[in-house]
Every structure is written in structure tokens, then in C-alpha cells.
Design a protein around this motif. Structure first.
Motif, PDB file in Angstrom:
ATOM      1  N   GLY A  96       0.824  -1.204   0.000  1.00  0.00           N
ATOM      2  CA  GLY A  96       0.000   0.000   0.000  1.00  0.00           C
ATOM      3  C   GLY A  96       0.856   1.252   0.000  1.00  0.00           C
ATOM      4  N   ARG A  97       0.521   2.197  -0.886  1.00  0.00           N
ATOM      5  CA  ARG A  97       1.344   3.387  -1.026  1.00  0.00           C
ATOM      6  C   ARG A  97       1.356   4.232   0.246  1.00  0.00           C
ATOM      7  N   ALA A  98       0.249   4.258   0.967  1.00  0.00           N
ATOM      8  CA  ALA A  98       0.225   5.047   2.204  1.00  0.00           C
ATOM      9  C   ALA A  98       1.204   4.483   3.225  1.00  0.00           C
ATOM     10  N   ASN A  99       1.286   3.162   3.326  1.00  0.00           N
ATOM     11  CA  ASN A  99       2.243   2.549   4.243  1.00  0.00           C
ATOM     12  C   ASN A  99       3.674   2.725   3.742  1.00  0.00           C
ATOM     13  N   ALA A 112       4.709   5.243   2.125  1.00  0.00           N
ATOM     14  CA  ALA A 112       5.056   6.636   2.406  1.00  0.00           C
ATOM     15  C   ALA A 112       5.548   6.801   3.838  1.00  0.00           C
ATOM     16  N   ILE A 113       4.927   6.077   4.772  1.00  0.00           N
ATOM     17  CA  ILE A 113       5.397   6.120   6.158  1.00  0.00           C
ATOM     18  C   ILE A 113       6.818   5.580   6.244  1.00  0.00           C
ATOM     19  N   GLU A 125       9.280   8.068   4.896  1.00  0.00           N
ATOM     20  CA  GLU A 125       9.528   9.147   5.852  1.00  0.00           C
ATOM     21  C   GLU A 125      10.517   8.697   6.931  1.00  0.00           C
TER      22      GLU A 125
END
Length: 405
Positions: free
Chosen positions: A104-107, A109-110, A113
Motif C-alpha cells: 500500500g502506497r500510504a504505508n 510513504a510512512i 519518511e
């Protein structure tokens, strides 16, 4: 002097620090002596077997416990999700092993970061499709992500099912400029008993397969990191995993990483039984782990003979097994004035109530009595609480621990 402001969280001191008098019950309670014992015990165990300890932080998600584990000698903290990794990093944990696939792209992204902020982060892969997604995402950002190939078992959870899959996946990782193959990971807790027998032999064989898989990757020149990892181990079979890793002749180049989590508090149920089996296998371990996590709650009603309703339910304690009544106190009483809870049996839990069957002839029970309950599977009790009380032998609250679920 104005009255103290009421706590916004359940289970916290309001006007003082005496568990039996000043804390809104129910409360999740960590006993310092067994907690300290468990922290030291597992670190000594790993040290004696030449292994690094990366305790699974998902058990508690309590940063104060993470830092005690690290101070005792842990090499890293293991987590299960990207948000858990972010929470641990925000509280000063910089080496993170995410024992899960990053999807998942949101994960992603974390994770990006965290890498950009200086975290040392490892994640798992078990498919070429996931490798391609990670390569595209991290490559666009100019980041390099260390990955471990997960070796699973047929009928188990995630992970490659055979050596051919592992080697093909390793070659895909080797071709991905944004990824770095850092070793092999597994989890023996998915190996089930057959015909009612504990799967000790299968667990030991699985640990050896993790080692030989790592060696095959190295032989094929697919492990380019200075110190690759081989890692496994929950809190039930750590002896078999540690011994298989120790006896494999891996040398100092390979870091052998153990990842138990529930050991930190142990329990009176699932892991208590697992330890009984371990001590049967290893009688030389005369002193094992000790239960450190209990839930304290009060008798709310005595509606009929032989039945006590205790103000504790599914919202307060994990549901793998019913909690076990250990001992009882009068509200406001002293820690050394415990009363018997022998024969008390939790028969049913509702959201906020426990139905407790009392043995025949019990007449000294009073509404308001405080009962200490042992739990099973710490993970499922920790996540019911945002605050926990750490207490000393006198049941005085010495610390309030935050969780980050």
C-alpha cells in the motif's frame, strides 16, 4: 485546595498512588519484580546463545518498555505495521524490524519518511509483485530499502513456500536498485501440532531450513550486505530457534535475531503452558519467565448465592482464554493482606462484566472487593489499555505507562 481533576483514562490514579485505594478500577497492572526478571532473563538467554534480541513491540506498544528492553541490551525493536514503526521511531527507537510485508502506497510513504529521517528499517517480502511495487515507490524517491525474504510453511501465513520461490525472489530483489536483500525471516508460531503432539521436531527443522536458505542465498552471491540476518522466534519456541541458529556454524558474519514479544510480561495462560512444555524439554532452565501483567477489578454485585459479578469484561481483558482469579483484597487494604480466591472461576465475559462462579461455602465476599486476575496472551490485553500502572511489591503505583495503539 481544589480537588484533583478526574483522570480521562480508565485505570489511573486520581488522588494518590495506592492501587487498592486510589485507582479507578478495572486497571491493567504491571508488577515490577517479575517484569524486571523477564527483561533480564530473555536478554541473558539470547546472549548465551550468541543471538541478538529484537523484541516484538506489538505486544505492548509501550515506549517505556521499548526503552527498558533496549537498555537491557536489545539490538532493535520489532513491529508489525508501518504506523507502529512510526510510533516507535517518534519515541526514539531508531532500528526497526517490521515483521510483515510493506504493501500500500500510504504505508510505503510512512516507511519512506522513516528512512529519510534516519531510521534503520527492515521489511519483509514474499512475492515478485511486492518487490516491483517497492522498487518503483522507493526508486522514485532515491531511497534504498533493506528487505528480508520471508520463508513460510504450507498452510501457514505469509512467506515463500519453497526454495525455488525464495531464489527467484532473491534474484528479483538483486535486480531492484532501490532494494537491498538483508537476509531471511520466518515465524515458527504458524507450525501446528499434529495428532495432538507439540510440533517441536517440525519447529527445529524449520529453523534449520531458515539457516540453509540463507546459506544458499550467500552461495549464489545474492547477499551483498556486510552482515545478513536470519531471524525468527516468538515467545513459545525460543529455545529451539536459538539452538538451531547457534549450532548451524554460521560464524560472526551472520546476525542471528530473536523476536519474542510476550516474554516481557508472560502470562497465566497460553504462554504459561508454552513455558511448561519448554521446561519439560529443558529442565536445566530451573527458573523461567514470570507473569507480570494482571487486571485488577472489583466485585460489583452478589446477586445470588454462588455468583459474583465483577466489573471487568471484554473491553478490559483479552479473549484467547478466560481470565483466572488469583487473589483478592479489601478495597483500601494492604498488599500483604490478600484474601483467598481459590475456586473462583470466570465462566463468562460480557463487555463490562465477568460472571464468576464462587465455590460452595464462601461467605466472606463483599461488594467492592478487589480481585487480581491473570490473563492469557498479553497482546490482546495490552491493546485494551492506553495507560497501565506499574506497581511495586506494596501495590504502590510507581509509573504510569502510555501505549501507542
Amino acid at each position: 485546595m481544589p480537588p484533583a481533576s478526574p483522570s480521562l483514562d480508565k485505570g489511573l490514579p486520581e488522588t494518590g498512588h495506592r492501587l487498592l485505594a486510589d485507582v479507578s478500577l478495572p486497571a491493567a497492572v504491571l508488577h515490577e519484580r517479575p517484569l524486571a526478571h523477564n527483561l533480564a532473563w530473555m536478554q541473558r538467554f539470547c546472549d548465551a546463545h550468541g543471538a541478538s534480541l529484537a523484541p516484538h513491540g506489538k505486544t505492548s506498544m509501550a515506549p517505556a518498555l521499548f526503552h527498558r528492553q533496549l537498555a537491557a541490551g536489545a539490538w532493535a525493536i520489532t513491529l508489525a505495521t508501518a504506523p507502529q514503526c512510526r510510533a516507535a521511531f517518534a519515541h526514539g527507537v531508531t532500528r526497526l524490524l517490521m515483521a510483515n510485508q510493506l504493501v500500500g502506497r500510504a504505508n510505503m510513504a510512512i516507511a519512506a519518511e522513516l528512512l529519510a529521517a534516519g531510521a534503520e528499517l527492515y521489511v519483509l517480502v514474499d512475492s515478485v509483485a511486492n518487490v516491483r511495487e517497492l522498487e518503483a515507490f522507493f526508486g522514485e524517491r532515491g531511497l534504498r530499502l533493506p528487505v528480508l525474504i520471508e520463508l513460510g510453511v504450507p498452510g501457514g501465513r505469509c512467506g515463500c513456500r519453497d526454495r525455488d520461490q525464495v531464489m527467484a525472489l532473491a534474484r528479483a530483489v538483486d535486480d531492484a536498485a532501490a532494494l537491498e536483500l538483508a537476509g531471511v525471516e520466518g515465524y515458527e508460531g504458524v507450525i501446528r501440532a499434529e495428532a495432538g503432539h507439540a510440533p517441536a521436531a517440525a519447529v527445529a527443522a524449520y529453523a534449520r531450513e531458515l539457516v540453509t536458505t540463507l546459506q544458499a542465498l550467500d552461495t549464489d552471491g545474492l547477499l551483498r550486505v556486510a552482515r545478513p540476518l536470519v531471524t525468527a522466534s516468538g515467545s513459545a519456541w525460543h529455545d529451539l530457534i536459538a539452538e538451531a541458529f547457534r549450532d548451524a556454524g554460521l560464524g560472526e558474519r551472520v546476525r542471528r535475531v530473536m523476536r519474542p514479544g510476550c516474554y516481557v510480561t508472560h502470562d497465566h495462560g497460553l504462554y504459561g503452558e508454552a513455558q511448561a512444555r519448554l521446561l519439560a524439554r529443558r529442565p536445566e532452565f530451573a527458573e523461567g519467565l514470570q507473569p507480570a501483567l494482571e487486571v485488577f477489578a472489583q466485585v460489583q454485585s452478589l446477586p445470588e448465592p454462588g455468583l459474583a459479578i465483577v466489573a471487568m469484561g471484554r473491553r478490559d481483558v483479552g479473549g484467547d482464554r478466560l481470565p483466572v482469579a488469583l487473589r483478592r483484597y479489601r478495597e483500601g487494604g494492604a498488599a500483604d493482606a490478600a484474601l483467598s480466591a481459590a475456586g473462583w472461576r470466570v465462566e463468562k465475559l460480557m463487555d463490562q462484566h465477568a460472571f464468576v462462579a464462587l465455590p460452595a461455602g464462601v461467605e466472606d465476599v463483599a461488594v467492592g472487593d478487589v480481585v487480581a486476575f491473570g490473563i492469557s496472551h498479553p497482546c490482546l490485553t495490552f491493546d485494551k489499555w492506553r495507560k497501565l500502572c506499574r506497581v511495586n511489591r506494596d501495590l504502590e503505583v510507581v509509573e504510569v505507562l502510555d501505549t501507542c495503539f
